[in-house]
Design an enzyme around this catalytic site. Structure first.
Site, mmCIF file in Angstrom:
data_model
loop_
_atom_site.group_PDB
_atom_site.id
_atom_site.type_symbol
_atom_site.label_atom_id
_atom_site.label_comp_id
_atom_site.label_asym_id
_atom_site.label_seq_id
_atom_site.Cartn_x
_atom_site.Cartn_y
_atom_site.Cartn_z
ATOM 1 C CD GLU A 199 -1.039 -0.068 3.735
ATOM 2 O OE1 GLU A 199 -1.849 0.997 3.906
ATOM 3 O OE2 GLU A 199 -1.529 -0.600 4.925
ATOM 4 C CG ASP A 209 0.946 -0.580 7.140
ATOM 5 O OD1 ASP A 209 2.349 0.297 5.827
ATOM 6 O OD2 ASP A 209 0.832 1.747 6.493
ATOM 7 C CG ASP A 265 -2.398 0.433 10.182
ATOM 8 O OD1 ASP A 265 -2.565 0.216 9.248
ATOM 9 O OD2 ASP A 265 -1.690 1.853 9.537
ATOM 10 C CG ASP A 291 -5.957 3.104 7.613
ATOM 11 O OD1 ASP A 291 -7.673 3.130 7.332
ATOM 12 O OD2 ASP A 291 -5.955 4.918 7.637
#
Length: 650
Positions: free
Chosen positions: A439, A512, A514, A516
């Site tokens: 991403e 990532d 997290d 998102d």
């Protein structure tokens, strides 16, 4: 005296080892249960339960109890006839002992004991015995309770009478061998999904699953009077239905009287359309899920396409100038279960992923053709809604094809013109190459610098990928991000999909750690599930597992990479608070290329999760609940799985 090791030229019979009895199972367990991971562990339960279900198919068992004990042993109890305990005519030992200790020994090789059966090779219960450090079996027959005990396939206690019995049945308790399995901890949800599926497929069979590992035991009971009709309702639960068909369409048929035993079978089909764009057609043969389909699924698909086209022509919905609806048009939004029972099923391989019994194709075709044609004639309002749904799908398909052709004319989908952001690798053998989907440009830059340029390609994605569960194929395939993804992979999509053209045999989603990043992962997985499902089934889709933390002792340049909160807590529990520092990695861009390489991309060190569909019904529900339009279903899913969250950004 030790024999001298032979050279290649002296290769002789001494080099050929013969594995006797259950020794082969312990030496190569993957051949019998698929793997020694959690998947193989749960397969042990399925093997025992399948024997009980075969008793139900034969008409002798009405209830099965499955219990997970606190020590992760499993007990399966049924009220079938009980495994025979008389002396075996060939082995001259109790038949019970033969069944538990001899491969390819069972009552499924002729049609006298079982007319229909899922177990065909006689290896199930003996394999469970071989891979258990302890197994105890009790049989209720002829007014007595007989018991035997085994360890790793060997008899520990000979058969003895331990009490008086009312009724009949078999009880098997086993402890998986921790010398064989990577984990011996059973997952309740995995077993729950399988037990529910078996109850759907066997009308009125009661299956009770109990988990005793918690203070208050969890008990779930499954019994469905509607059988596969209830199964389709379950698949479509919470979805908007087409044509107001509240109850799935059901049809059944069987072979003609007088057919040879090896060519006799029964068919049950239930189907219902929803307003979505996906297709969920699950096929089973003798209760065994056949993910690759086979003759029964071919017969179903051929019949449903033909009947709907014939009806549309007859009613003038399709004009003379109109092309016929294609199979993908007719199946858009379709949820269906095709279940066949046959005396002598021919599967392709021990995995039984595909049914090869050719006579089932015309039998299913006739059953579905007759049943669906009758339904459409008797329900004109619902029939028109079904045809209109398929016609809309055809128009969207044609629009999507035109869009792809227009894109080709611009040169964007030609192999010579790969996506501009793709940093490709130099090796061209797809079996040796891997594509990292990352991403953003920041992570993409680090990944490009870190990678092995010969075998590792990098494709950065800008922003979140489109949620394909909520849009039709035309809009999904018009997305620049999805076009780039399809182009890079090389297989095409839809009716053009060809897995042989895959440019990489490892597609690694690297996002990532997290919220998102998790969202992007599920969006990508939804795309692969809906548009490139064979890539998942082939084992080509992976998820990278970057570390969450770096634990660094004070004064040192390098630290230890840690992947879970639990691992961090364990590592620091005995350390003085001021003797270390902890760095939390929220994004891949926070790592320099060297760190990204050694933790997440270097094949010797990295951790990859391979994606596969273990339970098709559960996978379909999860995708629909998480990514569909029903907010309430998503809320329920999140609430029920909140305890499993790996991280939360608050």
């Amino acid at each position: 005296m030790a024999r001298k090791k032979t050279s290649n030229a002296e290769y002789d019979g001494h080099e050929i080892k013969i594995l006797e009895g259950l020794e082969a199972v312990r030496k190569r367990p993957g051949m019998y249960i698929g793997s020694t991971s959690a998947s193989g562990l749960h397969h042990l339960v399925y093997e025992v339960v399948d024997n009980s279900v075969d008793e139900a198919l034969a008409g002798f068992c009405t209830k099965i109890n499955v219990t997970i004990h606190p020590d992760n042993s499993i007990t399966v109890v049924d009220n079938g006839r009980g495994i025979p305990v008389d002396k075996h005519p060939q082995r001259k030992i109790p038949t019970l002992e033969v069944v538990l200790t001899v491969l390819h020994a069972g009552g499924k090789f002729d049609n006298s004991a079982y007319k229909v059966s899922g177990g065909l090779h006689g290896v199930g219960i003996s394999v469970v015995n071989a891979l258990s450090k302890r197994l105890v079996v009790q049989v209720k027959r002829d007014g007595s309770i007989y018991e035997m005990e085994f360890s790793r396939g060997a008899t520990v206690e000979k058969m003895k009478v331990v009490g008086k019995a009312k009724g009949t049945g078999t009880t098997v308790t086993f402890w998986p061998d921790d010398e064989i399995f990577e984990t011996t901890s059973f997952d309740f949800e995995t077993l729950r999904n399988r037990m529910q599926e078996m109850a759907f497929l066997n009308r009125n069979l009661k299956i009770v699953l109990t988990d005793e590992r918690e203070l208050a035991p969890r008990v779930e009971e499954f019994c469905y009077s509607g059988g596969i009709v209830d199964f389709v309702k379950f698949l479509n639960d919470g979805k908007e239905l087409v044509g107001d068909i509240k109850t799935p369409i059901y049809m059944s048929g069987r072979s003609e009287e007088g057919a040879p035993v090896e060519r006799t079978g029964e068919v049950e089909v239930a189907l219902q359309w929803n307003a979505g764009y996906g297709e969920t057609v699950m096929s089973f043969a003798n209760n065994i899920y056949t993910p690759e389909g086979g003759m029964h699924l071919e017969g179903f698909r051929t019949a449903i396409t033909r009947v709907i086209n014939d009806y549309a022509r007859k009613q003038g919905i399709l004009k003379d100038k109109d092309k016929n609806l294609e199979g993908s048009d007719v199946r858009e939004g379709l949820s269906a279960v095709v279940s066949v029972k046959l005396a002598d099923p021919q599967f392709e391989g021990q995995t039984k992923a595909k049914l090869g019994s050719s006579f089932m194709r015309p039998l299913v075709m006739k059953t579905v053709s007759d049943g669906l044609a009758e339904y459409l004639e008797e329900h004109p309002k619902q029939a028109r809604a079904i045809v209109n749904k398929a016609s809309s799908a055809a128009k969207a398909r044609q629009a999507a094809r035109k869009a792809r052709e227009a894109t080709r004319r611009k040169g964007l989908l030609e192999s010579a013109s790969l996506p501009g952001k793709l940093a490709d690798c130099s090796v061209r053998d797809p079996a040796m190459t891997e594509l990292f989907i990352v991403e953003g440009d920041s992570a993409g830059g680090s990944a490009k610098m870190a990678r092995d340029r010969s075998t590792q390609a990098i494709l950065p994605l800008r922003g979140k990928i489109l949620n394909v569960e909520r849009v039709g194929p035309h809009r999904a395939l018009s997305s620049d991000t999805i076009q780039s993804l399809v182009t890079a992979i090389g297989t095409g999509v839809g009716d053009e999909f060809n897995i042989e053209k895959a440019r990489y045999h490892k597609i690694i989603i690297m996002t990532d750690a997290d919220v998102d990043g998790a969202h992007i992962r599920i969006l990508l997985l939804t795309f692969f599930y809906r548009y490139m499902r064979p890539m998942i089934d082939a084992g080509y889709i992976y998820i990278a597992q970057p570390p969450l933390f770096q634990l660094k002792p004070k004064g040192r340049r390098k630290g230890t990479y840690i992947y879970t909160d639990e691992e961090l807590a364990e590592q620091v529990k005995d350390l003085p608070p001021k003797s270390y520092s902890v760095q939390r990695y929220k994004g891949l861009g926070e790592m320099d290329p060297e760190q990204l390489w050694e933790t997440t991309m270097e094949p010797k060190n990295r951790i990859l999760l391979q994606c596969h569909v273990e339970d098709a019904a559960a996978a379909e529900r999860a995708v629909s609940d998480l990514m569909g339009t029903q907010v309430e279903r998503r809320k329920e899913f999140i609430q029920s799985h909140a305890k499993d969250a790996r991280f939360l950004d608050i």
